[in-house]
Scaffold this active site. Structure first.
Site, short mmCIF file in Angstrom:
data_model
loop_
_atom_site.label_atom_id
_atom_site.label_comp_id
_atom_site.label_asym_id
_atom_site.label_seq_id
_atom_site.Cartn_x
_atom_site.Cartn_y
_atom_site.Cartn_z
N ASP A 412 0.74 -1.16 -0.06
CA ASP A 412 -0.10 -0.06 0.15
C ASP A 412 0.97 1.41 0.10
O ASP A 412 1.75 1.57 1.09
CB ASP A 412 -0.74 -0.10 1.16
CG ASP A 412 -2.19 1.02 1.07
OD1 ASP A 412 -2.02 1.85 0.42
OD2 ASP A 412 -2.84 0.68 2.12
N GLY A 455 -5.00 3.47 -7.92
CA GLY A 455 -5.32 3.54 -9.30
C GLY A 455 -4.19 4.72 -9.95
O GLY A 455 -4.76 5.22 -11.13
N ASP A 476 -10.34 4.23 -1.30
CA ASP A 476 -11.25 3.07 -0.36
C ASP A 476 -12.62 3.09 -0.72
O ASP A 476 -13.32 4.01 -0.51
CB ASP A 476 -11.04 3.31 0.92
CG ASP A 476 -9.58 3.11 1.51
OD1 ASP A 476 -8.42 2.97 0.47
OD2 ASP A 476 -9.16 2.77 2.61
C1 GAL Z 1 -5.44 2.32 2.90
C2 GAL Z 1 -6.02 1.20 2.09
C3 GAL Z 1 -7.11 0.32 2.86
C4 GAL Z 1 -6.42 -0.34 3.90
C5 GAL Z 1 -5.72 0.79 4.72
C6 GAL Z 1 -4.79 0.27 6.14
O1 GAL Z 1 -4.88 2.99 2.17
O2 GAL Z 1 -6.61 1.74 0.93
O3 GAL Z 1 -7.64 -0.76 1.83
O4 GAL Z 1 -5.25 -1.18 3.51
O5 GAL Z 1 -5.04 1.67 4.11
O6 GAL Z 1 -4.29 1.45 6.67
#
Ligand code: GAL
Length: 671
Positions: A412, A455, A476
């Protein structure tokens, strides 16, 4: 001052046009600055806003969604409602009001580049709209006549084909003008929905095999595959033509070992139970970069537990995956999201935090059930939850993950943005993913690599080239209709980049009990919206990662997740994702037809209605690219609908879908 001007327009203008015509001049943009309420006025912010469903966050009176002052182009407005598009609010008027007047625009502090449309529907018909608006655009005035209205809907719609396309949407100085002397008030409400659809749940005692028909693996790396099968047990498993190095446990259906050579092998699986025996073929593709031949299916901790996840919850999810029957329908991954990380030791090796006392033991436990364990990290120094990331420890972390027995990594972006602050190049977006993919490949395990960077830079065009099997295409998801449909229908056009080993990921499922932890609530999607969600994800060939508390699955959620004919569309070995073949605007939404070709020569077709009135939708053979007489089967209801020529038409309820398979399966690929 607006207080003067609106009073003036309520009085002077009415006076100048004459009360009989009840025609009121629309105020100018400037008149909204420092606005005070005119006579007979009610601020929108004084209506109960708890029913304002936003894609994220809770709408607050007199504030932008981020809690800051409502600000557009440097002007701070004292009144209004800040939200994040897409969003909607329904208001019952019952003859209380004559007008609704508002200024609309994108808040100065959002700046996420979204293109949004503000729309006002009166009794189901679009009465006013802003047209596309983005950050920096001057605000616009919308003003609608409510003198005969029963209800009104405020909507902010967004086009999320690009991840950047969301933003903070403000209804500024919005007010109702009430009928003089009325004691009624506008009241917001949650829109009624049709009752839950009937879903065919096949509780057949005869044995049936539901595993993916195509599986990939790297030679010499550990292989684990649970033959997903239902039927009255105890079931006994057999496999003919297993590649050298693999063995099947005939009691559990777990195939394990390591394939010795690259190559493609067709294995015949047989399952025998109390009510007979059945066989089906699975093609094992062994070679470099062959993982995720079909979209990964499983569970991820985030939408349920957020940072409250711990090892016991993960263990419980693995237990429930088996006991609920979901594993027997093909769900295999148990993925830990953010918040497992501890600090690094003196050698730089990442440690787990106190919630995960023994990751290796957890992986062994999950593997003992034939399931796989996933984990999460960031290419930045910190994850999105501010835990330790993999920056400058990529190789070391990949080795640690492999040592623990990890099978899936969600990687991420998060704080990596700070590392490449001023570099907006594609190379900067790709670099950290290339590094981690090479690091994972150098280990002795097969680890599915899932890119999570929302994306950016049209990741679907290059996710595969940098070593990913799965890439998030959006920000999200939350458990609301605007969020789910904005993301889902926004995937149009990405399908060209999907295929075996390469999947667009519109984010994890939001059915069941979700909440981003520790407190959970039932999904805010109505039952038919959930039907739309699962249908759309199956058509999109999206990963099916359940995001709810696995220990609290209700019957409807289970039926949604275990319909084998729907799963088979998602998991179709041809791997062609659906395209939108038709779209028509309706009074307050659209009808859309999506279709994808399947390996057996049939096509899967979804007829979607995003509006609130039941609507007839037709899928014509011309749009679907087929001819002649074709059998049609309703997948959710498990029912043959008979033969059609030229067109299939169905009445589709509010926010719902009719999901069919059209055509006769070719013999060779028949089920
Ligand atoms: C976001 C991600 C989520 C989750 C979260 C965890 O950036 O899109 O799906 O993983 O971080 O902190």
């Amino acid at each position: 001052m607006f207080n003067h001007s609106l009073v003036m327009l309520a009085t002077c203008v009415a006076a100048s046009f004459g009360a009989a015509h009840a025609q009121v001049r629309t105020p100018s943009v400037e008149e909204f600055t420092n606005a005070a309420l005119p006579d007979h006025g009610v601020w929108l912010e004084d209506v109960d806003l708890s029913h304002m469903v936003a894609s994220e966050g809770q709408t607050v009176a007199r504030k932008a969604i981020n809690g800051k002052q409502l600000t557009i182009k440097g002007i701070v407005y004292p009144h209004g409602v800040g939200t994040r598009g897409p969003t909607e609010l329904n208001v019952a008027l019952n003859g209380s009001a004559t007008r609704f007047t508002t200024l609309v625009g994108i808040d100065d502090r959002g700046r996420h580049g979204g293109v949004l449309r503000f729309e006002i529907f009166v009794d189901g018909k679009r009465a006013s709209e802003s047209g596309p608006m983005k950050f920096g655009d001057p605000p616009k005035v919308l003003d609608v006549d409510l003198s005969k209205a029963r209800n009104m809907r405020l909507a902010v719609l967004t086009d999320t084909t690009d991840v950047e396309k969301w933003d903070n949407a403000n209804w500024i100085g919005a007010f109702f003008t009430l009928k003089p002397g009325t004691n009624k008030r506008p009241i917001s409400y949650a829109e009624p929905h049709p009752p839950a659809p009937i879903i065919h749940s096949a509780k057949d005692e005869r044995p049936a095999i539901h595993s993916a028909r195509q599986v990939g693996a790297t030679p010499k790396k550990p292989f684990l595959f649970l033959v997903a099968a239902t039927g009255r047990g105890p079931l006994k498993f057999a496999a003919a033509n297993l590649p050298a190095g693999l063995r099947l446990d005939e009691a559990t259906g777990i195939i394990s070992g390591a394939i010795q050579e690259a190559g493609t092998t067709t294995v015949t699986l047989t399952v025998t139970g109390q009510r007979g025996s059945t066989s089906s073929e699975v093609t094992i593709v062994a070679g470099p970069r062959k993982l995720a031949q079909t979209p990964p299916m499983g569970w991820n901790s985030w939408n349920a537990w957020g940072t409250a996840v711990d090892a016991d919850k993960v263990r419980a999810a693995a237990d429930a995956m088996v006991s609920s029957g979901l594993a027997a329908h093909g769900y295999a991954y148990i993925n830990i999201d953010d918040a497992w990380e501890g600090k690094r030791d003196a050698t730089g090796e990442i440690q787990t935090n106190e919630k995960f006392p023994d990751m290796k033991a957890l992986a062994d436990y999950v593997h003992s059930k034939g399931l796989k364990l996933g984990i999460y990290s960031s290419p930045g120094p910190l994850t999105c939850g501010k835990y330790e990331g993999s920056y400058k420890h990529e190789q070391q972390d990949a080795r640690t993950f492999a040592k623990w027995g990890i099978d899936y990594l969600k990687y991420d972006w998060c704080s990596y943005g700070d590392i490449v602050k001023n570099d907006k190049s594609l190379e900067a977006l790709q670099k950290p993913y290339k590094i981690m993919s090479a690091a994972l490949e150098s280990t002795d395990r097969d680890v599915v690599f899932s890119l999570c960077q929302y994306g950016m830079g049209k990741v679907w065009e290059w996710g595969k080239a940098v070593g990913g099997q799965v890439w998030r295409t959006t920000g999200d998801i939350t458990d609301t209709w605007p969020s789910m449909m904005g993301i889902g229908f926004g995937q149009a056009g990405h399908e060209a980049h999907a295929g075996p080993g390469a999947w667009n990921d519109p984010d994890m499922l939001i059915v069941g009990k979700v909440g981003w932890g520790p407190a959970l609530h039932p999904t805010r999607l109505a039952p038919h919206e959930q039907l739309t969600h699962i249908t759309l994800w199956s058509l999109l060939a999206a990963p099916l990662l359940i995001g709810c508390d696995m220990t609290a699955l209700d019957k409807f959620t289970l039926d949604l997740l275990t319909n084998d004919e729907v799963i088979a569309v998602d998991q179709d070995p041809l791997g062609k994702a659906a395209s939108r073949v038709d779209q028509t605007q309706t009074a307050d939404g659209t009808t859309q037809v999506w279709s994808r070709p399947l390996h057996d020569g049939t096509i899967a077709v979804g007829l979607f209605n995003t509006g609130s009135a039941p609507t007839k939708i037709s899928a014509t053979w011309a749009k679907l690219g087929i001819t002649g007489k074709q059998p049609v089967r309703d997948l959710w209801r498990g029912k043959d609908l008979g033969v059609r020529s030229d067109v299939f038409t169905a009445t589709v309820l509010k926010h719902s879908v009719v999901f069919v398979k059209i055509g006769a399966p070719k013999k060779s690929g028949a089920n």
